[in-house]
Design an enzyme around this catalytic site. Structure first.
Site, short mmCIF file in Angstrom:
data_model
loop_
_atom_site.label_atom_id
_atom_site.label_comp_id
_atom_site.label_asym_id
_atom_site.label_seq_id
_atom_site.Cartn_x
_atom_site.Cartn_y
_atom_site.Cartn_z
N GLU A 175 -1.64 -0.19 22.57
CA GLU A 175 -0.18 -0.22 22.46
C GLU A 175 0.26 0.66 21.29
O GLU A 175 -0.32 0.58 20.22
CB GLU A 175 0.33 -1.65 22.24
CG GLU A 175 1.84 -1.74 22.40
CD GLU A 175 2.37 -3.16 22.20
OE1 GLU A 175 3.40 -3.49 22.79
OE2 GLU A 175 1.75 -3.93 21.44
N ASN A 228 -3.86 -7.94 23.91
CA ASN A 228 -4.61 -7.55 25.12
C ASN A 228 -4.92 -8.79 25.97
O ASN A 228 -5.38 -9.81 25.46
CB ASN A 228 -5.94 -6.90 24.72
CG ASN A 228 -5.78 -5.89 23.61
OD1 ASN A 228 -5.07 -4.91 23.73
ND2 ASN A 228 -6.47 -6.14 22.50
N HIS A 235 1.66 -16.53 18.56
CA HIS A 235 2.46 -15.37 18.97
C HIS A 235 1.70 -14.54 20.02
O HIS A 235 2.25 -14.18 21.06
CB HIS A 235 2.78 -14.52 17.74
CG HIS A 235 3.52 -13.26 18.02
ND1 HIS A 235 4.84 -13.08 17.69
CD2 HIS A 235 3.13 -12.08 18.59
CE1 HIS A 235 5.24 -11.86 18.06
NE2 HIS A 235 4.21 -11.23 18.61
N GLU A 236 0.45 -14.26 19.74
CA GLU A 236 -0.32 -13.40 20.65
C GLU A 236 -0.61 -14.11 21.97
O GLU A 236 -0.60 -13.49 23.04
CB GLU A 236 -1.63 -12.95 19.99
CG GLU A 236 -1.45 -12.19 18.68
CD GLU A 236 -0.49 -11.01 18.79
OE1 GLU A 236 -0.43 -10.36 19.84
OE2 GLU A 236 0.20 -10.74 17.79
N HIS A 262 2.23 -13.99 24.39
CA HIS A 262 2.29 -12.72 25.12
C HIS A 262 1.49 -12.76 26.42
O HIS A 262 1.73 -11.93 27.31
CB HIS A 262 1.72 -11.59 24.26
CG HIS A 262 2.71 -10.97 23.33
ND1 HIS A 262 3.93 -10.48 23.73
CD2 HIS A 262 2.62 -10.73 22.00
CE1 HIS A 262 4.55 -9.97 22.68
NE2 HIS A 262 3.80 -10.11 21.62
N GLU A 314 8.49 -8.82 22.21
CA GLU A 314 8.24 -9.24 20.83
C GLU A 314 9.21 -10.31 20.34
O GLU A 314 8.82 -11.21 19.60
CB GLU A 314 8.27 -8.02 19.91
CG GLU A 314 7.21 -6.98 20.23
CD GLU A 314 5.78 -7.52 20.20
OE1 GLU A 314 5.56 -8.65 19.71
OE2 GLU A 314 4.87 -6.81 20.66
#
Length: 875
Positions: free
Chosen positions: A144, A288, A320-321, A324, A343
């Protein structure tokens, strides 16, 4: 070849459906090259004899169309647009086809694409681990926003989703990871090598593909929920010797996957979830799908050595990840202008999950102190940008990975969730994810789902927040039993022009009033309005600071609110202090009004409120630092404010005390030392000397940064060298960052210069070097050294940090906004006017605006501040 008019994108003649990537002949040393083959199953829209893909630092050596005679005729590279046009000997017909490309690439050291990361192992590595004698190496990817193209030829745009199959040839004693579980292993092309292949992924964007190679080990847990009849394995991978430091993250990760599966009403879609600690990493982490990569300090925690503040960081970043995995991975923004969809939402829901696991941390108060206030600060500048920012060329996107996309985005989502009700909001989010699963979506798609769930026209009242720059200040005027409120755009420079003040925001008023207190919900949807039935004794606008705006009260009311703070929530108190500080800078309020308010916080018990008090006070000290009389008065003010609290808090950490209690103790000790509290400084020196003498327990692990800062700030070369030596030898994951920051606190100009010199050496990785400039920027006596060094050593600075545009931008953005002298702003502008500033052009405008605001603030308030300090016995 049709293209959307607002985007510079690839032709739409060919669309990929599956990538089969094979990497081999990896050269571990020397040129660090590798070879690869990618077979791209594609759908051809119209007859063509050329294929246009994205490549960067990749050479295509052969091409063929499987099952046809078409082969490579010519490859023409467009380096500026990072594309290659592959001319074929025969045309492709409409329909399905498979294009096979052979290529060469490099495992670079730039923390992007497919790259190598050096480290010093804590245990003897496996024999196949690459080494240059001083360091060993691991390998991972960071794609990214636009760096999948540096690893393999691809259609590198977020809405060109495809599935991925991956295999790689590596030494037999190393480990390979990718998005999906391992499918199988076979013998390699030579003795000592093996080929590891992985299962096919679901359709996803190229920027989410990932792989890693290294001497890895792991700790493992499983989800409590079953998915397709199985408990999903969750692992934290590290290089050998560090895996036990992954347990804290692991304990959170599997619970978070279950939590998100519940609240989104969509099960986690992959058969495994891996978290990998990467030794050199430009960002905090990368989402990822199925293989999330992290900076070591964002995923590792040593219960015996790490500062407890990193617990909070690790828990949040992991949440947070993993958010996603649904919001960003399962459903991806259509184009980079809607980066905030990824985000902003992941930030809000990351805090939601952290609050679920740790209600005792009061993370929404933390969010108001850190996230919300940071977003307001950046968005109060002319140099800000709308949340949804136009992006014509994807190569421009790096600079919008900022506080607007993340923190203003999440603040507006928090505001909306509070207005709709969290249950309804999450129902709308769940519907949005289900409708667009494995595809791409736009902001309006989210608004549509939320409108259906709530029965309200969400787009109508949210559009200005997303598509317009800035935010409002609500100015209050009082009459008996009622107040009038008026909205206007807030600028920290205080010089709003009529053409900049045309937006009318939908503003949730959230009036806290009455006895007992109640919150009356209404919205300001015009320039001004009147609210009746207001208790003259007590009221506060923007209850719990859920609305994204500042409130400007009449000065007597501000003082009254300070005296009524026991009737306010933590978030209210934080907002009150934050607003008063920002309004003083802009000229809507004054510094004496801010300090009068702060005097009432001497008996405050909340760490997070104290954190905002310290932040607002730090800003005042920074702007007026060159006036010795004012500086001395502010130091005396701070000393009086903090002394009772620090003396009550003490130095000892009790077993099993609350996390927030320990954080408050640390904050108070640091603030007291900076304010000249003699007993605190003496105790810090004593503990530093005992620690230096070999007593490792003399400095509690939570106080290393405070004591090191204190020792360097109040010491000389001896203390500075001691901390530098600790930087070089510490094995603590967070220790290096703590030491670098402390080294910047010296009052000795020469030592500050030596820190920046040190940051340019190979002993400080590029991704950590910015900690040095941040520390210097916070050093009111010597911050100019940071700019002078950057200016005079630009070739070295840009060469070292320019390995990553993100790292270079961070150095610029975080190093020079604290000045309050227009001459410095002019020097910065003049220096960069003939330089290539592509990587940080937006940050230069932020610096210019920030310095202009600080200078105007200093000129306006300096005399009145000194007068107040004298009148109140501080000067």
């Amino acid at each position: 070849m049709s293209r959307p008019s607002d985007r510079d994108v690839l032709p739409d003649t060919i669309k990929p459906t599956n990538y089969n990537v094979s990497l081999y002949n990896l050269e571990f040393g020397g040129s660090w090259g590798y070879e690869g083959t990618v077979k791209i199953d594609s759908s051809v829209k119209s007859s063509t004899d050329e294929v246009v893909l994205n490549v960067k630092e990749i050479e295509i050596t052969a091409a063929e169309v499987l099952g046809k005679d078409a082969t490579l005729k010519d490859a023409t590279y467009d380096k500026s647009n990072e594309r290659v046009t592959v001319k074929l000997t025969e045309s492709l017909s409409p329909g399905d086809t498979t294009i096979s490309l052979k290529f060469r690439g490099t495992m670079n050291n730039a923390m992007r694409g497919f790259y190598r990361a050096k480290y010093k192992p804590t245990e003897t590595p496996a024999s196949g681990t690459p080494s240059d004698g001083e360091h060993h190496y691991m390998f991972s990817t960071q794609f990214e926003a636009c760096d999948a193209r540096t690893a393999f030829p691809c259609f590198d745009e977020p809405n060109l989703k495809a599935s991925f199959e991956f295999e790689v040839e590596i030494p037999e004693d190393l480990v390979a990871l990718s998005n999906m579980p391992e499918k199988g292993t076979r013998k390699g092309s030579k003795d000592g090598l093996k080929v590891v292949s992985f299962e096919k992924t679901p359709p996803m964007s190229t920027y989410l593909a990932a792989w890693a190679i290294g001497d890895f080990e792991y700790v493992e847990a499983h989800t409590e929920r079953q998915y397709n009849g199985k408990n999903i394995p969750v692992r934290v991978y590290t290089t050998r010797g560090l895996k036990e430091q992954g347990r804290f993250a692991l304990d959170h990760a599997h619970k978070i996957l279950d939590y998100f599966s519940d609240i989104f009403d969509i099960e986690y879609p992959l058969p495994k979830s891996d978290l990998l600690a990467v030794h050199e990493f430009a960002m905090g982490a990368m989402e990822n799908w199925g293989l999330v990569t992290y900076r070591t300090t964002a995923v590792l925690f040593d219960e015996e050595k790490s500062d407890a503040r990193f617990k909070n960081r690790v828990a949040y970043v992991v949440a947070h990840e993993l958010a996603h995995q649904w919001f960003g991975n399962l459903v991806t923004m259509d184009w980079w202008n809607e980066l905030w969809l990824n985000e902003g939402f992941a930030t809000w829901v990351g805090w939601l999950a952290t609050d679920y696991l740790h209600p005792e941390w009061k993370v929404w108060s933390q969010f108001v102190t850190e996230g919300y206030q940071s977003a307001l600060q950046l968005d109060s500048l002319r140099a800000s940008h709308p949340i949804e920012v136009p992006v014509r060329n994807a190569l421009e996107v790096d600079q919008i990975f900022d506080h607007i996309s993340y923190l203003k985005g999440s603040s507006t989502i928090r505001m909306l969730s509070n207005h709709l009700g969290q249950e309804i909001f999450l129902k709308g989010v769940s519907d949005y994810l289900k409708i667009h699963a494995y595809g791409n979506a736009r902001t309006d798609d989210l608004w549509d789902a939320l409108s259906k769930a709530s029965g309200q026209d969400v787009k109508a009242f949210m559009d200005p927040w997303i598509k317009k720059i800035g935010f409002p200040v609500v100015t209050v005027a009082e009459e008996p039993g009622q107040i009038s409120i008026k909205q206007s755009r807030f600028l920290t420079t205080g010089d709003i022009k009529a053409e900049e003040d045309e937006t009318i925001w939908w503003i949730p008023v959230g009036l806290r009033t009455g006895s007992p207190e109640k919150v009356v919900h209404s919205a300001l949807t015009t320039k001004e309005d009147t609210i009746r039935e207001v208790d003259d004794e007590f009221y506060k606008i923007n209850a719990d600071q859920t609305g994204f705006y500042r409130t400007n009260y009449p000065p007597p009311r501000l003082q009254k609110l300070g005296q009524s703070k026991d009737r306010l929530s933590e978030e209210d108190r934080i907002g009150l202090v934050g607003d008063a500080g920002a309004l003083a800078v802009a000229g809507n309020g004054t510094t004496p009004a801010l300090l009068s308010l702060l005097e009432g916080f001497q008996d405050e018990k909340s760490y997070l409120v104290w954190a905002q008090v310290a932040s607002s006070l730090s800003k005042v000290k920074s702007v007026f630092s060159e006036n010795k009389e004012v500086s001395a008065g502010l130091k005396k003010f701070s000393l009086k404010l903090v002394s009772p609290a620090v003396e009550a808090s003490g130095w000892e950490f009790k077993q099993d005390e609350e996390w927030l209690t320990g954080q408050l103790r640390k904050l108070l000790i640091g603030l007291a030392a900076n304010s000249g509290h003699e007993a605190t400084i003496a105790e810090g020196k004593k503990r530093f000397e005992a620690w230096k003498g070999g007593d490792e327990k003399a400095i509690h692990q939570n106080l290393r940064n405070v004591v090191f800062n204190m020792a360097v700030a109040n010491g000389g070369k001896y203390e500075w060298n001691t901390v530098k030596d600790e930087y070089l030898k510490t094995k603590s994951v967070d220790g290096k960052e703590i030491c670098l920051v402390a080294l910047g606190r010296s009052k000795d100009k020469q030592l500050v210069g030596e820190l920046l010199e040190f940051a340019m050496t190979d002993k400080v990785p590029p991704q950590d070097a910015h900690s040095a400039i941040v520390a210097v920027a916070a050093n009111n006596e010597n911050r100019l050294v940071g700019w002078e060094f950057t200016r005079d050593q630009w070739d070295r600075v840009s060469k070292k940090l320019g390995v990553s545009n993100i790292v270079l931008d961070r150095w610029i953005k975080m190093g020079f906004t604290s000045f309050a002298d227009e001459a410095v702003a002019e020097d910065i502008a003049n220096f960069f006017k003939d330089k290539d500033t592509t990587a940080f052009a937006r940050s230069l405008v932020i610096i210019s605006d920030s310095i202009a605001a600080n200078a105007a603030y200093k000129n306006r308030d300096e005399a009145v501040l000194l007068e107040w300090l004298k009148a109140n016995g501080y000067a």
